[in-house]
Design a protein around this motif. Structure first.
Motif, short mmCIF file in Angstrom:
data_model
loop_
_atom_site.label_atom_id
_atom_site.label_comp_id
_atom_site.label_asym_id
_atom_site.label_seq_id
_atom_site.Cartn_x
_atom_site.Cartn_y
_atom_site.Cartn_z
N LEU A 119 1.04 -1.00 -0.51
CA LEU A 119 -0.32 -0.34 0.07
C LEU A 119 0.93 1.30 0.33
CD1 LEU A 119 -3.71 0.90 -0.55
CD2 LEU A 119 -2.75 0.33 2.53
N PRO A 120 1.67 1.61 0.81
CA PRO A 120 2.37 2.41 1.18
C PRO A 120 3.25 2.93 -1.02
CG PRO A 120 2.81 1.61 2.47
CD PRO A 120 2.46 0.54 2.27
N SER A 146 1.79 2.86 -3.58
CA SER A 146 0.94 3.80 -4.39
C SER A 146 -0.04 4.92 -3.34
CB SER A 146 -0.42 2.62 -4.51
OG SER A 146 0.15 0.99 -4.09
N VAL A 147 0.58 5.52 -2.28
CA VAL A 147 0.50 6.46 -1.43
C VAL A 147 0.99 7.69 -2.02
CG1 VAL A 147 -0.10 7.34 0.85
CG2 VAL A 147 -1.09 5.25 0.55
N SER A 148 0.31 8.55 -2.23
CA SER A 148 1.18 9.99 -2.64
C SER A 148 2.24 10.43 -1.42
CB SER A 148 0.42 11.03 -2.65
OG SER A 148 1.21 12.23 -2.95
N PRO A 149 2.81 10.99 -1.78
CA PRO A 149 4.44 11.17 -0.45
C PRO A 149 3.20 11.89 0.48
CG PRO A 149 5.77 11.20 -2.19
CD PRO A 149 4.20 10.75 -2.98
N VAL A 150 2.86 12.90 -0.31
CA VAL A 150 2.05 13.76 0.29
C VAL A 150 1.16 13.72 1.35
CG1 VAL A 150 0.44 16.34 0.31
CG2 VAL A 150 3.12 16.14 -1.09
N VAL A 151 0.38 13.23 1.30
CA VAL A 151 -0.22 11.76 1.22
C VAL A 151 0.43 11.64 3.13
CG1 VAL A 151 -2.12 10.53 1.89
CG2 VAL A 151 -2.45 11.92 -0.07
#
Lengths: 345, 277, 291
Positions: C109-110, C112-117
């Motif tokens: 999962l991490p 695909s998560v935007s670094p900003v998010v």
């Protein structure tokens, strides 16, 4: 369509795959290229197909030079060892492929393609699998689909690379007979490669025995089995006992070359005669083991100098004689083929 | 069926327990904070935030540029993978290693380097300026940065598939009379298509969330070249946590959607074409 | 070697020479423009005003403290994920249980998560207005806009690297060797140290290199939680941003060149590890064929 192979040679680096090979495949015959792995049989098949180019020599299709013709234009059907079915296409689309890729002018209309594909699928008795994908088929089914696909383009010659190599023994036997029947129906000039002597002898009209890039013998199955031209063919097609004139004296002088120095006699196990009493040209031997396998009984004997000899009898003949392990016997060849000794072996 | 199949190997309890605990603590718990924070907003407020003109423009730019970049990578990636698996040329090993540069090079470094090259007075920008093309500080700049970031995804998913492609398949097609071009279109391309689609989706997903390499080259002009992650940071700097969270939750939802799509591609492909041996 | 020939393919399925040349040149030109030029630009810009200014920029106390902070964060985050990666891949690759593919998806999962998010979610938990904000303020613990928050953000973005390298490797190796060790009387830990670990060492190294590169270079996630306090909460990438925005290009590129060098070392080690394991596999196969 006949195929003529004229002094074809091919090397891969330092390895000589084919060494000046000459061969003629007659129209409509089913020919087997037989030999151990690395003997050049697959290379020869691929050169006939146009998948490899020979370093020297010519391939003629019906008298016409085809050496420079691209594989696309050669009109050969090729069945690959692992079938090479297109896994993203259904069985139907696989068989139709060769028709669909034709240029627009020569491409048959859709209805004609359908008819032809179904006809071929019926020929290989798998019409009911038309909508399946290759992944859903058994090995034997894939093999037959690969054959139907190769036949779809109405090839002038059909080439098969180890067609039964990847199948288990039972399916293999079935498909062998089936291929023979199919060839009788379609009658297209066919060449298949195999390392299995039984397969070659059972299926082919003629057998080409190859070794180390050279042809050892060409002949009908009976010819190559009964009158092998070279020691290699003798040993490759079935079991054989060797008797050296230097060691075994006059015993080895049953056939031609009689009296010559350094002669080896090749005798098949079923041509060894067993006697209880010594006679002219016999050798004494001790019976070590008896094995009854199916319809034949195999006897393992040992000569006095320690050399092993194998003999084969039918069950009836054995029941008649009742040899016992440990018994002293005298052996004599019924027929033998003699070759001058090759010291390099 | 029981939860776990019996095994003689020890340590399942410890390893599994630690995995779930650590995953929960570092990933799931904080992510759920985002979801809970979002749900504390009324729907009207949420809708107002995520459909504001500036936000919509940012979504449009982010998705549009990500899509175009992923598309460029689809073709360029296939080309690079093809050349690397099929042809031999001097320095191939080096080129192969270089493909991973976007994975290894920090995004901020890539950002300032690309900006310097594509700025109107930069090495490449200088050549493009007379043609009336401006890359840096325009949406085109965003596309360039995202193309850089996404390149390895397509190459590295397609390359192994091309490598494993049996030569026999192409030979079979040639024997059946197919031209090289037909063989490519009807045999090779369908075989690598799932990998291409996976690579495209991965590049697209990465591009949507990308921040470091884009902000330098984008110019960050509201309504023109402002990307979504930058909006989130902007809201945070104004202590508008609710707004930042709302926009972020939309991004997260899209990320989940894309993961789902990738799993779907792989499941669909594996089910139909997995060759039993 | 120098002729542009395709490997192990017969002439029948090869493209004409001009197509091969055209495709190769096209691919190399694309890579030169998109990969090689940016890399070269970093170094030429850094050295534009000569070596003296380059060294000067790197010897700045703020640059040095940024380097130090980057090293500290990496030294904490990478080992944490290393331990996690080994535990997760042991559980996933060596055992069969329900929900395995869900667990793998969650571990990925991490990515695909935007670094900003990723940065934002930690602000929501530990920030002044977050869940634990009031409690942390009461006890005078600073996480957001301080080093702990930056470590957490880095852990998040490098979370899957080690696990993702190890899971397929360990699955391919199966459990035969471990079972053999247990039958021979080894304890669980002995089996792990003496049997499993030597088999996965290259994959492990590979995963560590990748997470190391990402940890040192992470920008977005760390930027959200750092607060950009000069000399205190600036990592090298953040320092590069500040210098660049101040139009101090030489210094910005000087610091960037350290990170670019790190990337090159990463690529070199990665290629070496791949080469090693390829050779090892080839050697093993050769042995199998000999028998």
């Amino acid at each position: 369509m006949s195929i003529e192979i004229q002094s074809v040679a091919k090397r891969f680096g330092n390895f000589v795959a084919l060494d000046n090979v000459d061969l003629k495949v007659e129209t409509g015959e089913l020919l087997a290229l037989l030999g151990p792995s690395g003997c050049g049989k697959t290379t020869l098949l691929r050169i006939i197909a146009g998948l490899e180019t020979p370093d020297a020599g010519q391939i003629r299709f019906h008298g016409e030079d085809a050496t420079g013709t691209h594989v696309r234009e050669r009109q050969v059907g090729f069945v690959f060892q692992h079938y090479a079915l297109f896994r993203h296409m259904t069985v139907f689309e696989n068989v139709a492929f060769g028709l669909r890729v034709r240029p627009r002018q020569t491409r048959p209309p859709e209805a004609e393609i359908r008819r032809r594909v179904h006809e071929l699928l019926e020929l290989v008795q798998l019409d009911w699998l038309a909508d399946r994908y290759p992944a859903q088929l058994s090995g034997g089914q894939r093999q037959r689909i690969a054959l139907a696909r190769a036949l779809a383009v109405e090839p002038k010659v059909l080439l098969l690379d180890e067609p039964f190599g990847a199948l288990d023994t039972k399916v293999r036997k079935e498909l062998r007979r089936w291929l023979k029947r199919l060839h009788n129906e379609v009658h297209v000039t066919s060449v298949f490669v195999t390392h299995d002597q039984e397969e070659a002898l059972e299926v082919a009209d003629r057998v080409v025995v190859m070794n180390k890039g050279k042809i050892e013998q060409v002949g009908t199955p009976e010819q190559v089995y009964d009158t092998p031209a070279t020691p290699f063919v003798y040993q490759f097609l079935g079991d054989v006992n060797l008797f050296h004139s230097r060691v075994h004296g006059g015993f080895a002088e049953v056939g031609e070359h009689a009296g010559a120095e350094g002669v080896v006699a090749y005798v098949r196990p079923h041509d060894i005669e067993l006697l209880r009493e010594p006679a002219a040209l016999t050798l004494p031997a001790t019976l070590d083991h008896i094995r009854a396998i199916g319809p034949v009984v195999r006897l393992e004997l040992r000569l006095d100098n320690g050399d092993p000899v194998e003999a084969e009898l039918s069950r009836e003949a054995y029941a008649d004689k009742r040899y016992l392990a440990g018994e002293r016997l005298h052996i004599r060849p019924r027929t033998a083929q003699n070759f001058v000794e090759d010291y390099t072996i | 069926m029981r939860f776990r199949q019996a095994s003689v190997l020890p340590g399942f309890g410890l390893a599994f327990g630690y995995t779930v605990f650590y995953l929960g603590l570092v990933v799931l718990l904080p992510l759920s904070a985002l979801i809970i924070k979002t749900s504390s907003l009324t729907f009207d407020r949420f809708w107002e935030v995520v459909t504001a003109e500036r936000v919509m423009a940012a979504y449009q730019l982010t998705f549009g540029a990500s899509f175009v970049a992923a598309l460029i990578n689809l073709f360029a990636g296939l080309l690079v993978a093809w050349v690397l698996t099929r042809y031999r040329f001097p320095g191939k090993r080096l080129v192969d290693a270089l493909v991973d540069l976007p994975f290894a090079l920090p995004t901020a470094v890539a950002g300032i380097a690309l900006t310097t090259l594509y700025a109107p007075n930069g090495l490449i920008g200088e050549w493009l300026a007379p043609l009336g093309v401006q890359v840096a500080f325009k949406p085109l700049g965003v596309v360039v940065a995202l193309t850089f970031i996404g390149l390895p995804f397509v190459v590295r998913t397609v390359q192994p598939v091309l490598q494993e492609l049996e030569a026999e398949l192409e030979e079979a097609a040639a024997c059946l009379g197919a031209s090289r071009w037909q063989t490519f279109g009807k045999v090779i391309l369908p075989t690598v298509l799932p990998a291409l689609m996976t690579g495209f989706t991965l590049a697209f997903a990465r591009a949507i969330g990308e921040y470091g390499s884009v902000i330098f080259i984008a110019g960050n002009i509201p309504l023109e070249s402002e990307i979504v992650p930058l909006l989130i940071i902007g809201k945070l700097e104004q202590y508008d946590y609710a707004g930042a969270t709302a926009i972020a939750s939309v991004m997260l939802l899209i990320s989940f959607g894309l993961i789902f799509v990738i799993n779907l591609i792989q499941w669909w492909h594996g089910r139909r074409h997995g060759m039993r041996k | 070697m120098h002729s542009l020939h395709s490997s192990k393919r017969s002439g029948a399925t090869d493209e004409p020479a001009w197509v091969r040349w055209l495709l190769t040149v096209a691919a190399l030109v694309f890579l030169a423009f998109f990969l090689l030029l940016p890399l070269a630009a970093v170094f030429t810009e850094a050295l534009r005003k000569g070596w003296d200014l380059y060294w000067e920029a790197l010897k700045e106390p703020e640059a040095l403290s940024a380097i130090k902070l980057t090293l500290i964060i990496t030294a904490i985050a990478v080992p944490l994920n290393l331990v996690f990666g080994v535990a997760a891949s042991w559980a996933i690759a060596k055992f069969d249980f329900k929900g395995k593919s869900l667990l793998i998806t969650l571990i990925d999962l991490p990515f695909s998560v935007s670094p900003v998010v990723a940065g934002l979610i930690y602000v929501l938990v530990f920030g002044a207005q977050g869940w634990l904000g009031p409690w942390l303020a009461e006890h005078d613990i600073k996480i957001i806009f301080a080093v702990p928050g930056m470590v957490l953000a880095t852990v998040f973005v490098t979370f899957p690297f080690v696990a993702r390298e190890l899971i397929p490797l360990m699955e391919a190796q199966g459990t035969d060797e471990e079972q053999a060790a247990l039958v021979l009387g080894a304890s669980g830990w002995q089996t792990f140290w003496k049997v499993t670990l030597p088999n996965i060492k290259w994959g492990l190294l590979y995963g560590v290199i990748l997470s190391n590169a990402r940890a040192m270079g992470e920008f977005g996630a760390v930027s959200v939680v750092s607060g950009h306090i000069r000399g205190l909460t600036n990592t090298v990438p953040l320092h590069v941003e500040i210098l660049y925005n101040e139009y101090n290009f030489v210094a910005a590129f000087a610091c960037a060149s350290i990170l670019a060098l790190l990337a090159l070392v990463t690529l070199a080690v990665k290629t070496w590890v791949e080469w090693r394991s390829e050779r090892q596999m080839a050697a093993e196969q050769a042995v199998v064929h000999d028998h």
